[in-house]
Scaffold this motif. Structure first.
Motif, PDB file in Angstrom:
ATOM      1  N   ILE A   1       0.860  -1.184   0.000  1.00  8.23           N
ATOM      2  CA  ILE A   1       0.000   0.000   0.000  1.00  8.23           C
ATOM      3  C   ILE A   1       0.895   1.232   0.000  1.00  8.23           C
ATOM      4  CG2 ILE A   1      -1.683   1.388   1.273  1.00  8.23           C
ATOM      5  CD1 ILE A   1      -2.905  -1.163   2.341  1.00  8.23           C
ATOM      6  N   VAL A   2       0.612   2.145  -0.902  1.00  5.30           N
ATOM      7  CA  VAL A   2       1.325   3.420  -0.946  1.00  5.30           C
ATOM      8  C   VAL A   2       0.351   4.519  -0.549  1.00  5.30           C
ATOM      9  CG1 VAL A   2       2.566   5.071  -2.388  1.00  5.30           C
ATOM     10  CG2 VAL A   2       2.859   2.617  -2.773  1.00  5.30           C
ATOM     11  N   SER A   3       0.672   5.240   0.504  1.00  8.76           N
ATOM     12  CA  SER A   3      -0.113   6.350   1.045  1.00  8.76           C
ATOM     13  C   SER A   3      -1.237   5.838   1.948  1.00  8.76           C
ATOM     14  CB  SER A   3      -0.685   7.230  -0.069  1.00  8.76           C
ATOM     15  OG  SER A   3      -1.387   8.320   0.492  1.00  8.76           O
ATOM     16  N   TRP A   4      -0.973   5.867   3.233  1.00  6.76           N
ATOM     17  CA  TRP A   4      -1.930   5.429   4.240  1.00  6.76           C
ATOM     18  C   TRP A   4      -2.914   6.558   4.549  1.00  6.76           C
ATOM     19  CZ3 TRP A   4      -2.568   0.676   6.391  1.00  6.76           C
ATOM     20  CH2 TRP A   4      -3.370   0.579   7.540  1.00  6.76           C
ATOM     21  N   LYS A   5      -4.192   6.224   4.517  1.00  8.36           N
ATOM     22  CA  LYS A   5      -5.244   7.168   4.881  1.00  8.36           C
ATOM     23  C   LYS A   5      -5.785   6.795   6.268  1.00  8.36           C
ATOM     24  CE  LYS A   5      -5.462   8.988   0.626  1.00  8.36           C
ATOM     25  NZ  LYS A   5      -5.147  10.388   0.294  1.00  8.36           N
ATOM     26  N   LYS A   6      -6.262   7.779   7.007  1.00  9.08           N
ATOM     27  CA  LYS A   6      -6.772   7.522   8.355  1.00  9.08           C
ATOM     28  C   LYS A   6      -7.880   6.472   8.354  1.00  9.08           C
ATOM     29  CE  LYS A   6      -5.651  11.987  10.456  1.00  9.08           C
ATOM     30  NZ  LYS A   6      -6.191  13.200  11.115  1.00  9.08           N
ATOM     31  N   GLU A   7      -8.757   6.528   7.355  1.00  7.43           N
ATOM     32  CA  GLU A   7      -9.886   5.606   7.328  1.00  7.43           C
ATOM     33  C   GLU A   7      -9.491   4.174   7.018  1.00  7.43           C
ATOM     34  OE1 GLU A   7     -10.354   8.131   3.473  1.00  7.43           O
ATOM     35  OE2 GLU A   7      -9.401   8.304   5.448  1.00  7.43           O
ATOM     36  N   ILE A   8      -8.282   3.957   6.515  1.00  2.62           N
ATOM     37  CA  ILE A   8      -7.842   2.602   6.187  1.00  2.62           C
ATOM     38  C   ILE A   8      -7.780   1.734   7.429  1.00  2.62           C
ATOM     39  CG2 ILE A   8      -5.871   1.232   5.386  1.00  2.62           C
ATOM     40  CD1 ILE A   8      -5.330   3.319   3.294  1.00  2.62           C
ATOM     41  N   GLU A   9      -7.359   2.313   8.547  1.00  2.00           N
ATOM     42  CA  GLU A   9      -7.212   1.541   9.780  1.00  2.00           C
ATOM     43  C   GLU A   9      -8.534   0.906  10.209  1.00  2.00           C
ATOM     44  OE1 GLU A   9      -5.105   2.013  14.170  1.00  2.00           O
ATOM     45  OE2 GLU A   9      -5.188   3.699  12.795  1.00  2.00           O
ATOM     46  N   LYS A  10      -9.643   1.583   9.939  1.00  2.00           N
ATOM     47  CA  LYS A  10     -10.961   1.041  10.292  1.00  2.00           C
ATOM     48  C   LYS A  10     -11.464   0.052   9.246  1.00  2.00           C
ATOM     49  CE  LYS A  10     -12.370   5.250  12.742  1.00  2.00           C
ATOM     50  NZ  LYS A  10     -13.368   6.362  12.803  1.00  2.00           N
ATOM     51  N   MET A  11     -10.929   0.141   8.046  1.00  6.82           N
ATOM     52  CA  MET A  11     -11.429  -0.674   6.943  1.00  6.82           C
ATOM     53  C   MET A  11     -10.643  -1.967   6.738  1.00  6.82           C
ATOM     54  SD  MET A  11     -11.895   2.523   4.310  1.00  6.82           S
ATOM     55  CE  MET A  11     -12.510   1.544   2.950  1.00  6.82           C
ATOM     56  N   ILE A  12      -9.395  -1.976   7.154  1.00  7.05           N
ATOM     57  CA  ILE A  12      -8.545  -3.139   6.910  1.00  7.05           C
ATOM     58  C   ILE A  12      -8.732  -4.178   8.013  1.00  7.05           C
ATOM     59  CG2 ILE A  12      -6.483  -2.381   8.177  1.00  7.05           C
ATOM     60  CD1 ILE A  12      -4.847  -3.326   5.708  1.00  7.05           C
ATOM     61  N   SER A  13      -8.629  -5.440   7.656  1.00  5.87           N
ATOM     62  CA  SER A  13      -8.680  -6.530   8.627  1.00  5.87           C
ATOM     63  C   SER A  13      -7.273  -7.084   8.782  1.00  5.87           C
ATOM     64  CB  SER A  13      -9.631  -7.633   8.143  1.00  5.87           C
ATOM     65  OG  SER A  13      -9.546  -8.771   8.977  1.00  5.87           O
ATOM     66  N   TRP A  14      -6.657  -6.830   9.935  1.00  9.27           N
ATOM     67  CA  TRP A  14      -5.265  -7.225  10.122  1.00  9.27           C
ATOM     68  C   TRP A  14      -5.092  -8.750  10.034  1.00  9.27           C
ATOM     69  CZ3 TRP A  14      -1.884  -3.640   9.339  1.00  9.27           C
ATOM     70  CH2 TRP A  14      -2.164  -2.317   9.684  1.00  9.27           C
ATOM     71  N   ASN A  15      -6.116  -9.512  10.426  1.00  4.96           N
ATOM     72  CA  ASN A  15      -6.009 -10.971  10.375  1.00  4.96           C
ATOM     73  C   ASN A  15      -6.061 -11.499   8.958  1.00  4.96           C
ATOM     74  OD1 ASN A  15      -5.833 -11.224  13.178  1.00  4.96           O
ATOM     75  ND2 ASN A  15      -8.064 -11.268  13.420  1.00  4.96           N
ATOM     76  N   GLN A  16      -6.757 -10.777   8.080  1.00  5.73           N
ATOM     77  CA  GLN A  16      -6.904 -11.233   6.700  1.00  5.73           C
ATOM     78  C   GLN A  16      -5.957 -10.523   5.729  1.00  5.73           C
ATOM     79  OE1 GLN A  16     -10.993 -10.927   5.455  1.00  5.73           O
ATOM     80  NE2 GLN A  16     -11.783 -11.696   7.407  1.00  5.73           N
ATOM     81  N   SER A  17      -5.392  -9.428   6.146  1.00  6.66           N
ATOM     82  CA  SER A  17      -4.595  -8.603   5.252  1.00  6.66           C
ATOM     83  C   SER A  17      -3.344  -9.327   4.746  1.00  6.66           C
ATOM     84  CB  SER A  17      -4.181  -7.314   5.977  1.00  6.66           C
ATOM     85  OG  SER A  17      -3.262  -6.577   5.192  1.00  6.66           O
ATOM     86  N   LYS A  18      -3.048  -9.105   3.466  1.00  8.99           N
ATOM     87  CA  LYS A  18      -1.832  -9.649   2.853  1.00  8.99           C
ATOM     88  C   LYS A  18      -0.708  -8.609   2.820  1.00  8.99           C
ATOM     89  CE  LYS A  18      -4.406 -12.799  -0.171  1.00  8.99           C
ATOM     90  NZ  LYS A  18      -4.698 -13.189  -1.581  1.00  8.99           N
ATOM     91  N   LEU A  19      -0.914  -7.508   3.490  1.00  5.96           N
ATOM     92  CA  LEU A  19       0.036  -6.395   3.448  1.00  5.96           C
ATOM     93  C   LEU A  19       1.407  -6.804   3.982  1.00  5.96           C
ATOM     94  CD1 LEU A  19       0.406  -3.344   2.875  1.00  5.96           C
ATOM     95  CD2 LEU A  19      -0.269  -2.905   5.247  1.00  5.96           C
ATOM     96  N   ARG A  20       2.442  -6.497   3.195  1.00  3.68           N
ATOM     97  CA  ARG A  20       3.819  -6.786   3.609  1.00  3.68           C
ATOM     98  C   ARG A  20       4.678  -5.520   3.647  1.00  3.68           C
ATOM     99  NH1 ARG A  20       3.345  -9.585   6.614  1.00  3.68           N
ATOM    100  NH2 ARG A  20       5.598  -9.805   6.782  1.00  3.68           N
ATOM    101  N   TRP A  21       4.203  -4.464   2.961  1.00  2.00           N
ATOM    102  CA  TRP A  21       5.012  -3.241   2.910  1.00  2.00           C
ATOM    103  C   TRP A  21       4.096  -2.038   2.749  1.00  2.00           C
ATOM    104  CZ3 TRP A  21       7.903  -1.661  -2.165  1.00  2.00           C
ATOM    105  CH2 TRP A  21       8.488  -0.395  -2.007  1.00  2.00           C
ATOM    106  N   LEU A  22       4.307  -1.051   3.583  1.00  2.00           N
ATOM    107  CA  LEU A  22       3.562   0.205   3.507  1.00  2.00           C
ATOM    108  C   LEU A  22       4.523   1.345   3.209  1.00  2.00           C
ATOM    109  CD1 LEU A  22       1.192   2.172   3.955  1.00  2.00           C
ATOM    110  CD2 LEU A  22       1.713   2.091   6.407  1.00  2.00           C
ATOM    111  N   GLN A  23       4.273   2.061   2.121  1.00  2.00           N
ATOM    112  CA  GLN A  23       5.016   3.282   1.801  1.00  2.00           C
ATOM    113  C   GLN A  23       4.175   4.477   2.227  1.00  2.00           C
ATOM    114  OE1 GLN A  23       8.176   4.278   0.310  1.00  2.00           O
ATOM    115  NE2 GLN A  23       7.307   6.154   1.149  1.00  2.00           N
ATOM    116  N   ALA A  24       4.606   5.170   3.264  1.00  2.00           N
ATOM    117  CA  ALA A  24       3.868   6.342   3.741  1.00  2.00           C
ATOM    118  C   ALA A  24       4.026   7.497   2.767  1.00  2.00           C
ATOM    119  CB  ALA A  24       4.358   6.740   5.125  1.00  2.00           C
TER     120      ALA A  24
END
Length: 320
Positions: A48-71
């Motif tokens: 994910i490139v560019s984290w938005k505040k609302e993402i934290e409420k929308m993402i499921s950490w248990n299901q997420s495939k996220l490995r790298w976040l570019q702020a």
């Protein structure tokens, strides 16, 4: 087999998109600023490139495939760092993108306060012809720069063009070009009485929380100026206001505040010795291009080779 997915929550020119596609031609790219474009793809995104505040409420950490976040910003204190660390997700910041625009803002604020440009602009609005007691010069003065990263280095370089003595502060204390003397923050109170300008470019961490308060402002010269483009919570705002009202310091240029937007009832709005900018010191026509070309793309090339993105990799223990 499902393709890997990259989500970028910003609008990009096609030229930048094409450069990314060359590196990851088999990935699915989801790109756009509007929430409806990327909201359904968050849990499938490996990057994910560019984290938005609302993402934290929308993402499921248990299901997420996220490995790298570019702020998308240099500061990362607003990110869910605990969750990112717990999931062993790499986070990289946009540190370095802001060196030119923010150093320009720093000197714009310093020069405006020193040469009373802000006062003359107000006088112009009322057609008032007044000297306003102008008597200070910037040349040859002493500047303290708290935080000698990309912004601090560029600020120090410009300061040398004005013949200034440059005092730097950094966590390591390691010397740097264009900085005459380098200290750690432990020596801050000893140095403040000698400075004509104090510039804060530090990130917000536990160590820098309320670093500046009554004690520090009382140590500064009554003729000195305070510039903060770091983070608002580095300063006890009410105590800064008192220092400005009581003449403990001569003035302040402020781009960041404890609460943003700055409350309409804040005394800072009415003080004649304060210049306020709305957290825009890093804004520039080149922002997106620099984040993508100078940081994200080089890191992406490393990432697809199985390496950890190295440029601006956040140290979760330090908080930046």
């Amino acid at each position: 087999m499902q393709n890997k997915k990259l989500v970028i929550t910003q609008n990009l020119d096609q030229i930048l998109i094409d450069k990314i596609k060359v590196i990851i031609p088999d990935w699915d790219l989801v790109i756009g600023k509007e929430k409806n474009i990327w909201s359904e793809h968050l849990n499938e995104a490996e990057i994910i490139v560019s984290w938005k505040k609302e993402i934290e409420k929308m993402i499921s950490w248990n299901q997420s495939k996220l490995r790298w976040l570019q702020a998308w910003s240099a500061g990362v204190n607003s990110l869910p760092l605990q969750e990112l660390e717990a999931k062993k997700i790499h986070t990289t910041s946009a540190n370095g993108v802001h060196a030119y625009p923010i150093s320009e803002t720093i000197f714009a604020l310093m020069l405006a306060l020193t040469r009373k440009i802000h006062t003359y602009v107000k006088n112009q609005q009322t057609k008032k012809w007044d000297h306003a007691g102008l008597n200070l010069e910037l040349h040859g003065k002493t500047i303290a720069i708290l935080g000698i990263g990309a912004i601090g280095k560029e600020t120090a370089k410009i300061a040398k063009a004005f013949g200034m003595e440059v005092i730097g502060f950094r966590h390591s204390g390691i010397p740097e070009e264009n900085v005459d003397i380098m200290y750690t923050l432990q020596h801050l109170n000893n140095v403040l009485p000698h400075c004509d300008y104090v510039v804060v470019t530090l990130p917000y961490t536990k160590e820098t929380h309320h670093l500046f308060g009554t004690e520090q402002f009382n140590l500064m010269k009554p003729s000195s100026f305070f510039i903060n483009i770091g983070r608002g919570s580095i300063v006890v705002e009410s105590e800064l206001i008192n220092a400005l009202q009581d003449g403990k310091i001569s003035g302040a240029g402020l781009d960041v505040f404890e609460k943003e937007p700055l409350d309409e009832g804040s005394p800072l709005w009415e003080l004649d010795n304060v210049i306020i900018t709305p957290h825009t010191s890093g804004s520039t026509e080149h922002y997106t291009k620099r984040v993508i070309e100078d940081i994200f793309i080089p890191n992406l090339k490393s990432y697809i080779q199985g390496e950890t993105p190295a440029i601006n990799l956040v140290d979760y223990k330090k908080g930046y």
